[in-house]
Design a protein around this motif. Structure first.
Motif, short mmCIF file in Angstrom:
data_model
loop_
_atom_site.label_atom_id
_atom_site.label_comp_id
_atom_site.label_asym_id
_atom_site.label_seq_id
_atom_site.Cartn_x
_atom_site.Cartn_y
_atom_site.Cartn_z
N ASN A 1 -4.79 -11.54 1.67
CA ASN A 1 -3.76 -11.37 2.71
C ASN A 1 -3.00 -12.65 3.03
O ASN A 1 -3.01 -13.13 4.17
CB ASN A 1 -4.38 -10.75 3.97
N ARG B 1 4.30 -5.59 4.30
CA ARG B 1 2.96 -5.91 4.75
C ARG B 1 2.90 -5.93 6.29
O ARG B 1 3.93 -5.96 6.96
CB ARG B 1 2.49 -7.26 4.17
N VAL B 2 1.69 -5.97 6.81
CA VAL B 2 1.49 -5.61 8.22
C VAL B 2 2.23 -6.54 9.20
O VAL B 2 2.78 -6.06 10.19
CB VAL B 2 -0.02 -5.49 8.53
N ARG C 1 -12.60 -7.42 4.88
CA ARG C 1 -12.28 -8.14 3.64
C ARG C 1 -12.40 -9.64 3.91
O ARG C 1 -11.46 -10.28 4.37
CB ARG C 1 -10.86 -7.77 3.21
N ASP D 1 -8.53 3.29 3.49
CA ASP D 1 -8.40 1.91 3.95
C ASP D 1 -9.62 1.07 3.59
O ASP D 1 -10.70 1.58 3.27
CB ASP D 1 -8.16 1.86 5.46
N PRO E 1 0.80 -1.23 0.00
CA PRO E 1 0.00 0.00 0.00
C PRO E 1 0.84 1.28 0.00
O PRO E 1 0.47 2.26 -0.64
CB PRO E 1 -0.83 -0.13 1.28
N LEU F 1 -1.05 1.78 14.64
CA LEU F 1 -2.32 1.22 14.17
C LEU F 1 -3.01 2.29 13.33
O LEU F 1 -3.49 3.30 13.85
CB LEU F 1 -3.22 0.85 15.36
N VAL F 2 -3.02 2.05 12.03
CA VAL F 2 -3.59 3.03 11.11
C VAL F 2 -5.10 3.10 11.33
O VAL F 2 -5.79 2.07 11.33
CB VAL F 2 -3.27 2.64 9.65
N ILE G 1 -6.70 -5.50 12.92
CA ILE G 1 -5.26 -5.22 12.91
C ILE G 1 -4.76 -4.98 14.35
O ILE G 1 -3.66 -5.38 14.72
CB ILE G 1 -4.96 -4.01 11.99
N GLN H 1 -9.89 -2.02 11.53
CA GLN H 1 -10.09 -2.67 10.23
C GLN H 1 -9.65 -4.13 10.31
O GLN H 1 -8.73 -4.46 11.04
CB GLN H 1 -9.35 -1.91 9.11
N ARG I 1 -4.14 5.22 -3.83
CA ARG I 1 -4.09 3.86 -3.29
C ARG I 1 -4.75 2.84 -4.24
O ARG I 1 -4.39 1.67 -4.28
CB ARG I 1 -4.83 3.86 -1.95
N TYR J 1 0.14 7.18 5.82
CA TYR J 1 0.34 6.93 4.38
C TYR J 1 0.28 8.20 3.53
O TYR J 1 0.61 8.16 2.36
CB TYR J 1 -0.73 5.98 3.85
N ARG K 1 -8.80 -8.05 8.42
CA ARG K 1 -8.34 -8.79 7.25
C ARG K 1 -8.50 -10.28 7.53
O ARG K 1 -8.43 -10.71 8.69
CB ARG K 1 -6.86 -8.51 6.96
N GLU L 1 -7.71 -6.96 -3.48
CA GLU L 1 -7.82 -5.49 -3.58
C GLU L 1 -8.87 -5.06 -4.62
O GLU L 1 -9.35 -3.95 -4.56
CB GLU L 1 -6.47 -4.90 -4.00
N1 UDP Z 1 -1.38 -1.30 8.90
C1 UDP Z 1 -1.20 -0.68 10.15
N2 UDP Z 1 0.06 -0.37 10.56
C2 UDP Z 1 1.18 -0.64 9.82
C3 UDP Z 1 0.99 -1.29 8.55
C4 UDP Z 1 -0.29 -1.60 8.14
O1 UDP Z 1 -2.16 -0.42 10.87
O2 UDP Z 1 2.30 -0.34 10.26
C5 UDP Z 1 -2.75 -1.62 8.45
C6 UDP Z 1 -3.10 -1.09 7.06
O3 UDP Z 1 -3.60 0.24 7.13
C7 UDP Z 1 -4.17 -2.08 6.62
C8 UDP Z 1 -3.75 -3.38 7.29
O4 UDP Z 1 -2.82 -3.03 8.32
O5 UDP Z 1 -5.43 -1.71 7.11
C9 UDP Z 1 -3.13 -4.39 6.35
O6 UDP Z 1 -2.08 -3.78 5.69
P1 UDP Z 1 -1.17 -4.53 4.63
O7 UDP Z 1 -0.14 -3.54 4.19
O8 UDP Z 1 -0.65 -5.81 5.19
O9 UDP Z 1 -2.06 -4.91 3.37
P2 UDP Z 1 -3.53 -4.63 2.82
O10 UDP Z 1 -4.41 -5.68 3.38
O11 UDP Z 1 -3.99 -3.26 3.23
O12 UDP Z 1 -3.35 -4.76 1.36
#
Ligand code: UDP
Length: 350
Positions: free
Chosen positions: A180, A198-199, A307, A303, A84, A215-216, A262, A221, A149, A297, A223, A123
């Motif tokens: 994911n 990735r997260v 999903r 976001d 992302p 935590l964004v 998350i 949110q 994005r 970001y 996954r 996505e």
């Molecule tokens: N995220 C977060 N902190 C971080 C990195 C990611 O909170 O340091 C969140 C991001 O905003 C998303 C989720 O974790 O909601 C999954 O992010 P990832 O980059 O793994 O992939 P995505 O599923 O968004 O493609």
């Protein structure tokens, strides 16, 4: 029935490519040919008699790539930029690597009627509000153009539509949508890649570097995390294509029982690290902070809140369903990264 065939994988050193090649070479008599700009993840496979590899850039090696497409039974183009952060910071690079690099490959597969197994993405569903995303029914919901994005999602969606249309003209294809996928060989946790991974590796790296875990949007949110072993099982079934049941299909490949917020992921990782005496202190000191999407970001981000895949299509067609729990996956991934850090400490003592 497992029989010999030639599989051409582009972007073979990536997360899915290296895991898939490892499985193919170790469990079948299929031959694999691959290309990538890196080879660190496939080093141990290079000597295998059924494996041919070229170190290079697909776009600089077009003649070689055309030749390999003509020799292959199946083409799997996996090269892409897929984080992302890169979507918002380098949208043109993402478009070029995802759309422009794939479109000529797809046209060549269509011209030669070669079987194409193509990675779409979860996505593409974007901000769809369905409880579970269904390949044939769910809408693909993207934000405005200023939200960069979505350039990855949009590029992949158009490729899906192009492949689908070529399918009507005789291109044999299967599209798969990873939800994911996670695994030890996904991204590294070192300083060079920090912020652009990735997260899971992001959070593990944060703890190891004594940085806060961010935590964004507060981390509510969710996954549906899918172990790479389950993902590769699905891909093997797609390649085998028993009774032609994968032809012309789109398959979600995900694990809805591994649907977590998350915020919960951060907690599970911290708890997991506490089990290791040599890393427990870092885990105990870990700080978790909420940040806004814009802070983390920038303006171009939006976001996805939820999903969840409906996987009944691949269950019915190919008899695949996911098996690995999130706890098992995270334990494997954490153990792998901690081991790598320990080995580095031995090699480069302070
Ligand atoms: N995220 C977060 N902190 C971080 C990195 C990611 O909170 O340091 C969140 C991001 O905003 C998303 C989720 O974790 O909601 C999954 O992010 P990832 O980059 O793994 O992939 P995505 O599923 O968004 O493609």
């Amino acid at each position: 029935m497992v029989y010999s065939m030639n599989i051409f994988i582009l972007g073979i050193n990536g997360f899915i490519g290296n895991e898939l090649t490892d499985r193919i070479l170790n469990t079948t008599d299929w031959r694999v040919c691959g290309i990538d700009i890196h080879q660190n993840k496939i080093e141990s496979l290079l000597k295998h008699t059924n494996f041919t590899f070229k170190l290079g850039d697909i776009n600089q090696e077009k003649n070689w790539v055309y030749q390999k497409i003509s020799e292959a039974d199946i083409i799997i183009p996996l090269a892409a930029i897929a984080t992302p952060k890169s979507y918002v910071e380098n949208p043109l690079g993402v478009y070029q690597s995802v759309f422009e690099t794939n479109i000529w490959l797809i046209k060549e597969c269509a011209r030669l009627k070669k079987r194409l197994i193509f990675p779409s993405t979860s996505e593409v569903y974007g901000m769809c509000t369905d409880d579970e995303f269904k390949e044939t029914e769910s809408n693909c919901v993207l934000g405005p153009i200023e939200k960069e994005r979505w350039i990855y999602s949009c590029s992949k969606q158009l490729l899906d539509r192009v492949i689908w249309a070529y399918g009507h003209k005789g291109l044999p294809f299967t599209l798969f949508r990873p939800f994911n996928w996670i695994g030890a060989s996904q991204d590294s946790v070192d300083f060079q890649t920090a912020g652009n991974v990735r997260v899971l590796p992001q959070f593990i790296g944060n703890i190891l570097r004594s940085e806060p875990i961010y935590l964004v949007g507060g981390g509510e949110q969710r996954r549906s995390f899918t172990d790479i072993e389950d993902g590769i099982d699905a891909l093997m079934k797609i390649i085998e294509n028993k009774d032609g049941k994968a032809h012309g299909k789109i398959f979600n490949i995900g694990n809805k029982t591994n649907n977590y917020a998350i915020r919960e992921i951060a907690d599970i990782i911290i708890q997991s690290l506490k089990h290791y005496p040599d890393f427990a202190k870092l885990a105990e000191q870990a700080q978790v902070k909420a940040v806004t999407e814009k802070e983390f970001y920038g303006n171009g981000y939006q976001d996805v809140q939820q999903r969840i895949p409906d996987v009944s299509e691949i269950e019915q067609c190919l008899g695949w369903s996911p098996k690995v729990t999130l706890e098992e996956s995270i334990n494997k991934i954490v153990a792998h990264h901690l081991n790598t850090v320990r080995q580095k400490r031995i090699a480069e003592p302070v």
